[in-house]
Scaffold this motif. Structure first.
Motif, PDB file in Angstrom:
ATOM      1  N   PHE A  42       0.986  -1.215  -0.179  1.00  0.00           N
ATOM      2  CA  PHE A  42       0.026   0.017  -0.085  1.00  0.00           C
ATOM      3  C   PHE A  42       0.866   1.191  -0.145  1.00  0.00           C
ATOM      4  CE2 PHE A  42      -2.330   3.596   2.183  1.00  0.00           C
ATOM      5  CZ  PHE A  42      -3.394   3.374   1.556  1.00  0.00           C
ATOM      6  N   SER A  43       0.564   2.085  -0.888  1.00  0.00           N
ATOM      7  CA  SER A  43       1.686   3.277  -1.023  1.00  0.00           C
ATOM      8  C   SER A  43       0.607   4.434  -0.978  1.00  0.00           C
ATOM      9  CB  SER A  43       2.072   3.425  -2.368  1.00  0.00           C
ATOM     10  OG  SER A  43       3.159   2.222  -2.464  1.00  0.00           O
ATOM     11  N   ALA A  44       1.176   5.522  -0.277  1.00  0.00           N
ATOM     12  CA  ALA A  44       0.549   6.901  -0.067  1.00  0.00           C
ATOM     13  C   ALA A  44       1.484   7.758   0.488  1.00  0.00           C
ATOM     14  CB  ALA A  44      -0.815   6.740   0.976  1.00  0.00           C
ATOM     15  N   ASP A  45       1.415   9.112  -0.090  1.00  0.00           N
ATOM     16  CA  ASP A  45       2.388  10.142   0.332  1.00  0.00           C
ATOM     17  C   ASP A  45       3.604   9.839   0.425  1.00  0.00           C
ATOM     18  OD1 ASP A  45      -0.040  11.481   0.992  1.00  0.00           O
ATOM     19  OD2 ASP A  45       0.056  10.714   3.139  1.00  0.00           O
ATOM     20  N   GLY A  46       4.025   9.132  -0.798  1.00  0.00           N
ATOM     21  CA  GLY A  46       5.664   8.789  -1.059  1.00  0.00           C
ATOM     22  C   GLY A  46       6.060   7.545  -0.095  1.00  0.00           C
ATOM     23  N   LEU A  47       5.278   7.113   0.699  1.00  0.00           N
ATOM     24  CA  LEU A  47       5.665   5.927   1.438  1.00  0.00           C
ATOM     25  C   LEU A  47       4.693   4.768   1.126  1.00  0.00           C
ATOM     26  CD1 LEU A  47       5.171   7.779   4.774  1.00  0.00           C
ATOM     27  CD2 LEU A  47       7.256   7.240   3.779  1.00  0.00           C
ATOM     28  N   THR A  48       5.326   3.440   1.480  1.00  0.00           N
ATOM     29  CA  THR A  48       4.902   2.093   1.186  1.00  0.00           C
ATOM     30  C   THR A  48       5.094   1.478   2.230  1.00  0.00           C
ATOM     31  OG1 THR A  48       5.441   2.369  -1.342  1.00  0.00           O
ATOM     32  CG2 THR A  48       5.073   0.173  -0.498  1.00  0.00           C
ATOM     33  N   VAL A  49       4.030   0.584   2.826  1.00  0.00           N
ATOM     34  CA  VAL A  49       4.003  -0.590   3.413  1.00  0.00           C
ATOM     35  C   VAL A  49       3.450  -1.780   2.952  1.00  0.00           C
ATOM     36  CG1 VAL A  49       3.614   1.064   5.479  1.00  0.00           C
ATOM     37  CG2 VAL A  49       1.720   0.219   4.558  1.00  0.00           C
ATOM     38  N   SER A  50       3.690  -2.696   3.819  1.00  0.00           N
ATOM     39  CA  SER A  50       3.233  -4.097   3.259  1.00  0.00           C
ATOM     40  C   SER A  50       2.111  -4.567   4.109  1.00  0.00           C
ATOM     41  CB  SER A  50       4.276  -5.064   3.276  1.00  0.00           C
ATOM     42  OG  SER A  50       5.185  -4.958   2.379  1.00  0.00           O
ATOM     43  N   ILE A  51       0.977  -5.222   3.597  1.00  0.00           N
ATOM     44  CA  ILE A  51      -0.098  -5.575   4.369  1.00  0.00           C
ATOM     45  C   ILE A  51       0.085  -7.166   4.262  1.00  0.00           C
ATOM     46  CG2 ILE A  51      -2.705  -5.936   4.638  1.00  0.00           C
ATOM     47  CD1 ILE A  51      -2.523  -3.343   2.999  1.00  0.00           C
ATOM     48  N   ASP A  52       0.370  -7.603   5.319  1.00  0.00           N
ATOM     49  CA  ASP A  52       0.619  -9.105   5.686  1.00  0.00           C
ATOM     50  C   ASP A  52      -0.348  -9.757   6.147  1.00  0.00           C
ATOM     51  OD1 ASP A  52       3.324  -9.102   4.104  1.00  0.00           O
ATOM     52  OD2 ASP A  52       4.274  -8.698   6.197  1.00  0.00           O
ATOM     53  N   ILE A  53      -1.016 -10.881   5.564  1.00  0.00           N
ATOM     54  CA  ILE A  53      -2.089 -11.356   6.397  1.00  0.00           C
ATOM     55  C   ILE A  53      -1.712 -13.154   6.309  1.00  0.00           C
ATOM     56  CG2 ILE A  53      -4.689 -11.906   6.281  1.00  0.00           C
ATOM     57  CD1 ILE A  53      -4.744  -9.387   4.330  1.00  0.00           C
ATOM     58  N   TYR A  54      -1.894 -13.461   7.485  1.00  0.00           N
ATOM     59  CA  TYR A  54      -1.369 -14.985   7.407  1.00  0.00           C
ATOM     60  C   TYR A  54      -1.935 -15.618   8.836  1.00  0.00           C
ATOM     61  CZ  TYR A  54       1.726 -12.703  10.852  1.00  0.00           C
ATOM     62  OH  TYR A  54       2.546 -11.919  11.833  1.00  0.00           O
ATOM     63  N   ARG A  55      -1.855 -16.936   8.732  1.00  0.00           N
ATOM     64  CA  ARG A  55      -2.420 -17.723   9.840  1.00  0.00           C
ATOM     65  C   ARG A  55      -1.771 -19.113   9.981  1.00  0.00           C
ATOM     66  NH1 ARG A  55      -5.937 -21.904   8.449  1.00  0.00           N
ATOM     67  NH2 ARG A  55      -6.739 -21.915   6.471  1.00  0.00           N
ATOM     68  N   THR A  56      -2.098 -19.600  10.758  1.00  0.00           N
ATOM     69  CA  THR A  56      -1.739 -21.071  10.990  1.00  0.00           C
ATOM     70  C   THR A  56      -2.869 -22.220  10.919  1.00  0.00           C
ATOM     71  OG1 THR A  56      -2.230 -21.522  13.370  1.00  0.00           O
ATOM     72  CG2 THR A  56       0.213 -20.854  12.663  1.00  0.00           C
ATOM     73  N   GLU A  57      -2.671 -23.267  10.543  1.00  0.00           N
ATOM     74  CA  GLU A  57      -3.976 -24.246  10.639  1.00  0.00           C
ATOM     75  C   GLU A  57      -4.717 -24.151  11.810  1.00  0.00           C
ATOM     76  OE1 GLU A  57      -2.962 -28.218   9.176  1.00  0.00           O
ATOM     77  OE2 GLU A  57      -1.564 -27.702   7.868  1.00  0.00           O
ATOM     78  N   ASP A  58      -4.362 -23.876  12.676  1.00  0.00           N
ATOM     79  CA  ASP A  58      -5.056 -23.805  13.914  1.00  0.00           C
ATOM     80  C   ASP A  58      -5.536 -22.197  14.488  1.00  0.00           C
ATOM     81  OD1 ASP A  58      -4.744 -26.332  14.242  1.00  0.00           O
ATOM     82  OD2 ASP A  58      -3.152 -26.575  15.346  1.00  0.00           O
ATOM     83  N   SER A  59      -5.225 -21.308  13.544  1.00  0.00           N
ATOM     84  CA  SER A  59      -5.650 -20.020  14.268  1.00  0.00           C
ATOM     85  C   SER A  59      -6.460 -19.238  13.086  1.00  0.00           C
ATOM     86  CB  SER A  59      -4.289 -19.216  14.657  1.00  0.00           C
ATOM     87  OG  SER A  59      -3.674 -18.913  13.311  1.00  0.00           O
ATOM     88  N   ASN A  60      -7.145 -18.262  13.547  1.00  0.00           N
ATOM     89  CA  ASN A  60      -7.518 -17.192  12.580  1.00  0.00           C
ATOM     90  C   ASN A  60      -6.761 -16.301  12.031  1.00  0.00           C
ATOM     91  OD1 ASN A  60     -10.406 -18.010  13.167  1.00  0.00           O
ATOM     92  ND2 ASN A  60     -10.664 -16.528  14.921  1.00  0.00           N
ATOM     93  N   TRP A  61      -6.915 -15.486  11.198  1.00  0.00           N
ATOM     94  CA  TRP A  61      -6.048 -14.568  10.201  1.00  0.00           C
ATOM     95  C   TRP A  61      -5.436 -13.636  11.525  1.00  0.00           C
ATOM     96  CZ3 TRP A  61      -4.430 -16.305   5.564  1.00  0.00           C
ATOM     97  CH2 TRP A  61      -5.281 -17.318   5.082  1.00  0.00           C
ATOM     98  N   ILE A  62      -4.137 -13.243  11.114  1.00  0.00           N
ATOM     99  CA  ILE A  62      -3.434 -12.314  11.931  1.00  0.00           C
ATOM    100  C   ILE A  62      -2.903 -11.187  10.845  1.00  0.00           C
ATOM    101  CG2 ILE A  62      -1.227 -11.835  12.837  1.00  0.00           C
ATOM    102  CD1 ILE A  62      -1.089 -14.990  13.536  1.00  0.00           C
TER     103      ILE A  62
END
Length: 80
Positions: free
Chosen positions: A16-36
């Protein structure tokens, strides 16, 4: 001996980029968890949500809402 944890990466992860900056949106989980949800800046500083999400789409929506409401600057830099 410790068992390695296998993480499942969401296909919704993106930069995601805005105002000349960029960040990464990371979404992950284990088999036994909800999304982080984690937002990581270019210097590897990260913001991780304490609450987990039932779907990766809900996590992405939360990330985009947070970036829009608080601005990308709130997710960039070192935090104490």
């Amino acid at each position: 001996m410790t068992d390695a944890v296998d993480y499942i990466q969401s296909p919704l992860c993106q930069d995601f980029s805005a105002d000349g900056l960029t960040v990464s949106i990371d979404i992950y989980r284990t088999e036994d968890s909800n999304w982080i949800l984690e937002i990581v800046d270019a210097d590897n500083n990260s913001t991780v949500w304490e609450d987990h999400f039932e779907t990766d789409a809900a996590a992405l929506e939360e990330a985009l809402d947070g970036l829009k409401q608080e601005g990308i600057q709130a997710f960039v830099g070192t935090f104490s």
